[in-house]
Design an enzyme around this catalytic site. Structure first.
Site, PDB file in Angstrom:
ATOM      1  N   TYR A  44       9.060  -1.312   4.387  1.00 50.13           N
ATOM      2  CA  TYR A  44       8.649   0.058   4.721  1.00 50.13           C
ATOM      3  C   TYR A  44       9.459   1.067   3.921  1.00 50.13           C
ATOM      4  O   TYR A  44      10.689   0.951   3.815  1.00 50.13           O
ATOM      5  CB  TYR A  44       8.848   0.320   6.222  1.00 50.13           C
ATOM      6  CG  TYR A  44       8.092   1.537   6.732  1.00 50.13           C
ATOM      7  CD1 TYR A  44       6.750   1.439   7.093  1.00 50.13           C
ATOM      8  CD2 TYR A  44       8.701   2.778   6.837  1.00 50.13           C
ATOM      9  CE1 TYR A  44       6.045   2.539   7.547  1.00 50.13           C
ATOM     10  CE2 TYR A  44       8.004   3.890   7.288  1.00 50.13           C
ATOM     11  CZ  TYR A  44       6.674   3.759   7.635  1.00 50.13           C
ATOM     12  OH  TYR A  44       5.970   4.855   8.081  1.00 50.13           O
ATOM     13  N   PHE A  68       3.199   9.868   4.866  1.00 48.14           N
ATOM     14  CA  PHE A  68       3.720   9.225   3.659  1.00 48.14           C
ATOM     15  C   PHE A  68       4.345   7.919   4.107  1.00 48.14           C
ATOM     16  O   PHE A  68       5.301   7.901   4.886  1.00 48.14           O
ATOM     17  CB  PHE A  68       4.789  10.076   2.977  1.00 48.14           C
ATOM     18  CG  PHE A  68       5.441   9.386   1.783  1.00 48.14           C
ATOM     19  CD1 PHE A  68       5.161   9.805   0.494  1.00 48.14           C
ATOM     20  CD2 PHE A  68       6.328   8.316   1.952  1.00 48.14           C
ATOM     21  CE1 PHE A  68       5.749   9.171  -0.608  1.00 48.14           C
ATOM     22  CE2 PHE A  68       6.905   7.678   0.868  1.00 48.14           C
ATOM     23  CZ  PHE A  68       6.609   8.105  -0.418  1.00 48.14           C
ATOM     24  N   GLU A  69       3.819   6.823   3.602  1.00 48.28           N
ATOM     25  CA  GLU A  69       4.490   5.553   3.796  1.00 48.28           C
ATOM     26  C   GLU A  69       4.075   4.586   2.695  1.00 48.28           C
ATOM     27  O   GLU A  69       2.934   4.590   2.238  1.00 48.28           O
ATOM     28  CB  GLU A  69       4.210   4.949   5.187  1.00 48.28           C
ATOM     29  CG  GLU A  69       2.767   4.693   5.517  1.00 48.28           C
ATOM     30  CD  GLU A  69       2.570   4.167   6.946  1.00 48.28           C
ATOM     31  OE1 GLU A  69       3.525   4.189   7.740  1.00 48.28           O
ATOM     32  OE2 GLU A  69       1.448   3.724   7.254  1.00 48.28           O
ATOM     33  N   ILE A  70       5.040   3.817   2.245  1.00 49.48           N
ATOM     34  CA  ILE A  70       4.796   2.723   1.317  1.00 49.48           C
ATOM     35  C   ILE A  70       5.182   1.466   2.076  1.00 49.48           C
ATOM     36  O   ILE A  70       6.317   1.364   2.569  1.00 49.48           O
ATOM     37  CB  ILE A  70       5.642   2.860   0.035  1.00 49.48           C
ATOM     38  CG1 ILE A  70       5.369   4.206  -0.647  1.00 49.48           C
ATOM     39  CG2 ILE A  70       5.353   1.711  -0.923  1.00 49.48           C
ATOM     40  CD1 ILE A  70       6.260   4.486  -1.837  1.00 49.48           C
ATOM     41  N   TYR A 104       0.845  -1.196   0.000  1.00 44.37           N
ATOM     42  CA  TYR A 104       0.000   0.000   0.000  1.00 44.37           C
ATOM     43  C   TYR A 104       0.878   1.242   0.000  1.00 44.37           C
ATOM     44  O   TYR A 104       2.043   1.216   0.399  1.00 44.37           O
ATOM     45  CB  TYR A 104      -0.912   0.022   1.229  1.00 44.37           C
ATOM     46  CG  TYR A 104      -0.156   0.326   2.513  1.00 44.37           C
ATOM     47  CD1 TYR A 104      -0.141   1.611   3.061  1.00 44.37           C
ATOM     48  CD2 TYR A 104       0.575  -0.670   3.167  1.00 44.37           C
ATOM     49  CE1 TYR A 104       0.571   1.895   4.225  1.00 44.37           C
ATOM     50  CE2 TYR A 104       1.289  -0.399   4.317  1.00 44.37           C
ATOM     51  CZ  TYR A 104       1.284   0.880   4.844  1.00 44.37           C
ATOM     52  OH  TYR A 104       2.007   1.167   5.973  1.00 44.37           O
TER      53      TYR A 104
END
Length: 391
Positions: A233, A292-294, A205
């Site tokens: 992360y 903001f994080e993937i 995500y």
């Protein structure tokens, strides 16, 4: 006045030659035209050319850090895509602030990548919200309702104690110290969003929030970088947390670790030094700014992190203090992932007020970034990014 050949055959050859020459010229001189007319793009693969050169397993990523994702130097290789989605936690009233964020994501990346959007809300989304958000993208959009028990303050919380804690934070002027909905959000993002049914079939995500800004064109797929590097992360901003919001979070963390000696092997080679400067005795307050994080959804779903956050929840710190999802995610990633599984996406320009990450040097040029390189929070004393890069 030019005189055209009378033969239809000769005229056709001239027009064909002109068309091929024009296509070649535009492909060379205009990267957007090259992307949109690449054969894989026209056939629905969403791919276009991009060159990479590898540098191994660095925890900092820029576009030049490949190899790419299908082994052939193209966006997503042979039309490859990750099993991924954008996640947007929003209310109906956030529509236009969120629309701006989506528009920028589409412009800089998703117009060619085509990843779906998953919208989550503790109330049903309005028809207006669905209409205007779907109109912003050709990708699929999904709209989900959050289960009340995953959002609302639990019944077992001592409300008198929680109220006293909020009043104390109001006196100390702690940001969001008064807010129960903010605490609900932090708890949901910490331990429930990855369990939502709409995300059940996704592996990765990318979190998007209202009123953020993206500044740089992405000619590669960050989701596929995560997949290729087995990363869990990805971040662009990091900073110190307000100690007033988490006075007992690290004590609870140490208590959990002590209760789970079976996780000792899992924690080998982790990024503990990012969050502690004395071997884990104290917390230095560094955290990744999680707006903001993937991330890898399966990492959050795993035993180590999920058990950790359930342990924290029983302490009541989301309501008796104001534990945020940013330090909870950061500590969880730092403890239970290998340090090389955490990636700093240096070439993604981003603002969430009041902080900006703006790529520098060649990354700024490659991404055609519209942010001022001098406006870069990484250089400020309050940033923890230099500490991360020194690991």
């Amino acid at each position: 006045m030019a005189i055209l050949p009378r033969s239809p055959y000769k005229l056709g050859l001239i027009l064909l030659a002109f068309g091929v020459s024009l296509h070649t010229l535009l492909t060379i001189t205009h990267s957007g035209y090259a992307a949109s007319t690449h054969p894989k793009r026209l056939l629905g693969g969403g791919s276009s050319p991009s060159s990479y050169s590898g540098n191994g397993g660095s925890s900092q990523w820029t576009e030049s850090d490949g190899p790419a994702f299908g082994g052939n130097g193209t966006r997503g290789g042979r039309g490859e895509k990750a099993n991924a989605a954008f996640v947007l936690l929003a209310r109906n009233s956030d529509l236009w602030e969120l629309a701006s964020s989506i528009k920028q994501m589409e412009s800089t990346f998703n117009h060619w990548a085509g990843y779906p959007y998953v919208f989550l809300n503790d109330e049903p989304f309005s028809d207006e919200f669905k209409k205007y958000t779907q109109e912003l993208t050709d990708a699929e959009c999904f709209y989900g309702l959050i289960e009340p028990s995953h959002w609302n303050q639990p019944d077992w919380i001592d409300e008198e104690k929680a109220t006293a804690a909020r009043n104390d934070m109001i006196e100390k002027k702690v940001i969001y110290g008064h807010s129960v909905p903010y605490r609900n959000m932090c708890r949901f993002n910490s331990m429930f969003f990855y369990k939502h049914p709409l995300l059940a079939n996704f592996d990765y995500y990318w979190r998007i929030e209202p009123s953020i800004k993206f500044y740089c064109d992405l000619d590669y797929d960050p989701f596929l970088v995560m997949k290729e590097k087995n990363a869990v992360y990805g971040f662009v901003l990091s900073l110190f947390e307000y100690i007033e919001t988490i006075p007992t979070l690290w004590d609870a963390t140490k208590e959990f670790v002590a209760s789970r000696p079976d996780l000792k092997e899992t924690m080998k080679g982790n990024a503990l030094e990012f969050v502690s400067e004395d071997g884990g005795e104290t917390y230095n307050r560094c955290h990744f700014w999680s707006n903001f994080e993937i991330g890898d959804l399966n990492f959050w779903r795993g035993d180590a992190y999920n058990s950790y956050v359930e342990f924290l929840d029983k302490k009541g710190g989301f309501y008796y203090e104001r534990w945020g999802d940013a330090p909870v995610h950061s500590i969880g990633a730092a403890l239970f992932a290998k340090k090389e599984q955490i990636i700093f996406f240096e070439d993604i320009g981003y603002t969430h007020n009041p902080f900006t990450h703006c790529p520098q040097g060649a990354s700024h040029s490659a991404g055609k970034c519209s942010c001022d390189p001098k406006s870069n929070f990484d250089n400020e004393w309050y940033s923890c990014t230099k500490r991360f890069l020194a690991l």
